[in-house]
Each structure stands twice: as structure tokens, then as C-alpha cells.
Scaffold this motif. Structure first.
Motif, PDB file in Angstrom:
ATOM      1  N   VAL A  96      -1.350  58.420 -15.861  1.00  0.00           N
ATOM      2  CA  VAL A  96      -0.937  59.417 -16.454  1.00  0.00           C
ATOM      3  C   VAL A  96       0.548  59.681 -16.475  1.00  0.00           C
ATOM      4  N   THR A  97       1.192  59.190 -15.550  1.00  0.00           N
ATOM      5  CA  THR A  97       2.669  59.540 -15.323  1.00  0.00           C
ATOM      6  C   THR A  97       3.345  58.191 -15.496  1.00  0.00           C
ATOM      7  N   ASN A  98       2.803  57.146 -15.915  1.00  0.00           N
ATOM      8  CA  ASN A  98       3.306  56.071 -16.389  1.00  0.00           C
ATOM      9  C   ASN A  98       4.173  55.966 -17.453  1.00  0.00           C
ATOM     10  N   LYS A  99       3.790  56.691 -18.412  1.00  0.00           N
ATOM     11  CA  LYS A  99       4.814  57.000 -19.533  1.00  0.00           C
ATOM     12  C   LYS A  99       5.717  58.032 -19.710  1.00  0.00           C
ATOM     13  N   GLY A 100       6.822  57.944 -20.376  1.00  0.00           N
ATOM     14  CA  GLY A 100       7.517  58.927 -20.458  1.00  0.00           C
ATOM     15  C   GLY A 100       8.985  59.097 -19.552  1.00  0.00           C
ATOM     16  N   ALA A 101       9.945  59.093 -20.226  1.00  0.00           N
ATOM     17  CA  ALA A 101      11.256  59.148 -19.613  1.00  0.00           C
ATOM     18  C   ALA A 101      12.538  59.914 -20.472  1.00  0.00           C
ATOM     19  N   GLY A 102      13.494  60.629 -19.801  1.00  0.00           N
ATOM     20  CA  GLY A 102      14.511  61.171 -20.681  1.00  0.00           C
ATOM     21  C   GLY A 102      15.473  60.090 -21.268  1.00  0.00           C
ATOM     22  N   GLU A 103      15.897  60.637 -22.397  1.00  0.00           N
ATOM     23  CA  GLU A 103      16.883  59.772 -23.040  1.00  0.00           C
ATOM     24  C   GLU A 103      18.317  60.113 -22.963  1.00  0.00           C
TER      25      GLU A 103
END
Length: 271
Positions: A96-103
């Protein structure tokens, strides 16, 4: 004469028993002294953890040192279930934490965060009004934006060079695409016509108690912070899992010793 495995299980559970007492005491103290929603949220898990450690350690201690086989069997069953649960949680945490990152924002020292970049499961958790009301209350009680508001050196250029945390970036300022005019770190002027379709632009409020705490960017900042924490926890879980497997193996040896010893005593007592 006690076998080595029984002694080891006894010592480990004695240490766990001693640790459970301050944990349980801390939970009870918190239940009487809690004044914020965050503190109240923590009291029940801490008490539950203290009781769990107390009961399980007593079962392991008595089972290993007093040769009570059924207690040691119950202890091993709980240990086995704990190993399975920790293993499943560790895999789940990585998924569940594999996706997502700041731009990276152009000309900014900080990143910006979008809710849609994170896993659907995490999004559903923060989109729940019940969950988010508690999280927002914790953010407000924690005064996550106070350091920015109190910084007298927050000039226009200085602010944009700051390395803000995900929560500060998402909750303490409006998104850059809103085109707001900077007045101070937590005070921004809305243009007469907001061209951005980002709903956070209308959600933003200069009130120190509101700011962007109901923005999607704030929820994304919380998720990015949660993602980092969960990955750290997952790594710790792997180490803890190895430790539990070793303890479980020693416990199995102690259980076999109990069974053999009880069988020997029964055989010796026969005429």
C-alpha cells in the motif's frame, strides 16, 4: 534439571513481563490525563498492548519454568499467530505504500503532494470523515504550522527556498497552482478570479485554525508522511519477525522438554 531452552524462554518472558508493567501503567495514566483527541486515541492501544504482553509473558514464564505444558502450548500458539500477522502486515505495508511521491515544484525548495498519487486503500482511509476529523484534530493540536507562522524571517524568497515537511507543504499553505499572492507563510491573498480547477483553492482559509487542513493536498501530505513511517515500521518488523521465529523455535524445544519430562515422570511413577 531445567533444559537450556526452558531457561531461555523463562528469562525472555520475565523481561517481557517487566516491560509490560510500565507500558500498562503508561496507558492507564494517559487515560486519566488525556486532554486532546490524539492522546485519547493512543490510550486504548497502549493499554491493550500492555495487557497482551502481561498475559502472554506470564503464560510463557509459567509454562517454561513450572513445566505447565498446556500454558506453553497456548503461548506457542499465540506466538505463531503473531508471526503470521506480522508477516502479513509487513507485506501489506510494502504494497500500500508502493505508490505516491511528492512532486518537485519549479523554483521551490519543497515538494507538493496530490492525493490521487497514493494507493486507493490509503485514500479511502483519509477520505473518511470520521478518520479525517481525528487526524485534523491531531494536526491542529500538534501546531504543525506554528513554526512557519512564527518565523519572522519568512520573506517571499526565503519561504520558497524552505524545505517543508510533507504535512507543512500540504496543510500550511495553498497549492502553487492556485496562484495566490504571498503575504506571510500562513497568510495568502486570493486573486479576484481563480483560474485553477484545484478544489483546494477554494478550501484554503487564512484562519490559523483552518488553513488547508481540509485540503486534498493536506491529506496527501499526511499519507506521504504515513508512507515513510510505515516503510520504517516494515523494516523493523522484518527484524522483529526473525527474533520471533528464533524465540518460537526455542519455545518448541521447551515444549518438547516439558512433554518428555512429564512422560518420563509418568513412566517412573508406574509400578
Amino acid at each position: 534439571m531445567f533444559k537450556v531452552s526452558n531457561n531461555l524462554i523463562g528469562i525472555l518472558n520475565l523481561v517481557t513481563f517487566l516491560l509490560s508493567i510500565p507500558i500498562l501503567g503508561g496507558g492507564i495514566w494517559l487515560s486519566h490525563r488525556a486532554s486532546t483527541d490524539c492522546e485519547k486515541f493512543l490510550e486504548k492501544p497502549i493499554i491493550a498492548l500492555g495487557v497482551f504482553l502481561l498475559v502472554v509473558s506470564l503464560a510463557g514464564l509459567i509454562g517454561a519454568c513450572c513445566r505447565v505444558s498446556w500454558l506453553l502450548w497456548a503461548y506457542l500458539l499465540v506466538m505463531f499467530l503473531l508471526i503470521v500477522l506480522l508477516f502479513c502486515f509487513t507485506i501489506f505495508a510494502f504494497v500500500v505504500t508502493n505508490k505516491g511521491a511528492g512532486e518537485v515544484a519549479s523554483g521551490r525548495g519543497y515538494k507538493e503532494y496530490r492525493l490521487g498519487d497514493y494507493s486507493n486503500w490509503l485514500q479511502n482511509r483519509v477520505n473518511s470523515n470520521k478518520n479525517w476529523n481525528k487526524i485534523r484534530s491531531c494536526l491542529q493540536d500538534g501546531k504543525v504550522c506554528k513554526s512557519l507562522a512564527d518565523d519572522a524571517n519568512n520573506g517571499f524568497e526565503d519561504f520558497y527556498k524552505k524545505h517543508l515537511s510533507p504535512i507543512q507543504s500540504g496543510c500550511c499553505k495553498p497549492p502553487s497552482d492556485c496562484g495566490f499572492t504571498y503575504m506571510s507563510a500562513t497568510v495568502w491573498t486570493k486573486p479576484a478570479n481563480v483560474t485553477s480547477t484545484n478544489p483546494d483553492c477554494t478550501t484554503w482559509d487564512n484562519d490559523a485554525k483552518a488553513l488547508c487542513f481540509d485540503c486534498k493536498s493536506c491529506k496527501a501530505g499526511v499519507l506521504d508522511n504515513l508512507k515513510r513511517d510505515w516503510k520504517k515500521v516494515a523494516v523493523v518488523n522484518i527484524i522483529f519477525l526473525i527474533f520471533l521465529v528464533v524465540v518460537y523455535s526455542i519455545g518448541c524445544c521447551a515444549f518438547r522438554n516439558n512433554r518428555d519430562d512429564n512422560g518420563y515422570r509418568g513412566w517412573k511413577g508406574n509400578p
